[in-house]
Write an enzyme that holds these catalytic residues in place. Structure first.
Site, mmCIF file in Angstrom:
data_model
loop_
_atom_site.group_PDB
_atom_site.id
_atom_site.type_symbol
_atom_site.label_atom_id
_atom_site.label_comp_id
_atom_site.label_asym_id
_atom_site.label_seq_id
_atom_site.Cartn_x
_atom_site.Cartn_y
_atom_site.Cartn_z
ATOM 1 N N CYS A 169 -1.025 -13.280 -2.841
ATOM 2 C CA CYS A 169 0.212 -13.007 -2.115
ATOM 3 C C CYS A 169 1.090 -14.260 -2.220
ATOM 4 C CB CYS A 169 -0.091 -12.685 -0.658
ATOM 5 S SG CYS A 169 1.410 -12.543 0.353
ATOM 6 N N ASP B 74 -5.001 -10.660 -3.468
ATOM 7 C CA ASP B 74 -4.682 -9.240 -3.604
ATOM 8 C C ASP B 74 -5.522 -8.692 -4.739
ATOM 9 O OD1 ASP B 74 -2.667 -8.978 -1.602
ATOM 10 O OD2 ASP B 74 -1.205 -9.909 -2.941
ATOM 11 N N VAL C 122 -3.032 -5.214 -29.194
ATOM 12 C CA VAL C 122 -3.309 -6.466 -28.497
ATOM 13 C C VAL C 122 -4.757 -6.877 -28.763
ATOM 14 C CG1 VAL C 122 -3.988 -5.428 -26.267
ATOM 15 C CG2 VAL C 122 -2.995 -7.723 -26.325
#
Length: 153
Positions: free
Chosen positions: A51, A58, A73
Site C-alpha cells: 500500500c 497487498d 515474454v
C-alpha cells in the site's frame, strides 16, 4: 528448431530480485510459431505489492492472457518483474495496469488482458480488469475462472 537466446541476460544465469519494477528488465524472444494464433497464459496467484500510504502488504491473484505477434515474454524475466513489486508502493489499479502496459509496450501483442483479483484490505476486495481490445477471432481464450473474494466458507 533452435531459438536465438543470445540477447537474454537472465535466463540460465543467477539473477537478483530487482529493487523496483522500474529497475526490472523484461526480456522477449521471437515467437516460435508466429504464423499461428494462440493464447499464452501466466498466472501469479501470490502477487504482492505494498500500500503506498501505509506500507502494508497487498496480495493479488494475477492472470495475464495474451495472443502474441512477433514476440513472447521470457518467463524468468516476467517472474522477476512481478516479484519486484514486493517492495513497491502503488494502488491496486496502478500495479495491474502498469504490468499490462509494460507488457504491451514490450511485446506489441495481437491482444492482451489482465485480471487482478486483489484480496481485501479494509474489508473491500478490489478487482481490476483491462484488455487491449476485442479478442481475436478464431483463438481459444479460456475464462479466467478466478472466483471473486467471498470471505470464509
Amino acid at each position: 528448431m533452435t531459438h536465438d537466446v543470445s540477447g537474454l541476460t537472465q535466463l540460465g544465469q543467477p539473477s537478483r530480485l530487482p529493487a523496483s519494477p522500474d529497475q526490472a528488465v523484461l526480456e522477449r524472444v521471437a515467437n516460435p510459431h508466429a504464423s499461428l494464433r494462440y493464447c499464452i497464459r501466466f498466472t501469479a496467484p501470490e502477487f504482492t505489492s505494498l500500500c503506498p500510504l501505509t506500507g502494508q502488504p497487498d496480495f493479488a491473484h494475477l492472470m495475464i492472457d495474451y495472443v502474441p505477434d512477433a514476440w513472447i515474454v521470457e518467463s524468468k524475466s516476467l517472474k522477476l518483474y512481478l516479484a519486484s513489486f514486493r517492495n513497491h508502493g502503488a494502488f491496486h489499479e496502478a500495479c495491474t495496469l502498469d504490468i499490462a502496459q509494460r507488457l504491451v509496450g514490450l511485446l506489441a501483442p495481437q491482444w492482451l488482458r489482465i485480471g487482478g483479483y486483489w484480496y481485501p484490505r479494509g474489508g473491500i476486495p478490489i478487482d481490476v480488469f483491462w484488455q487491449s481490445g476485442a479478442a481475436p477471432d478464431g483463438v481459444w481464450i479460456p475464462d479466467q475462472k478466478v472466483e471473486p473474494y467471498r470471505g470464509r466458507g
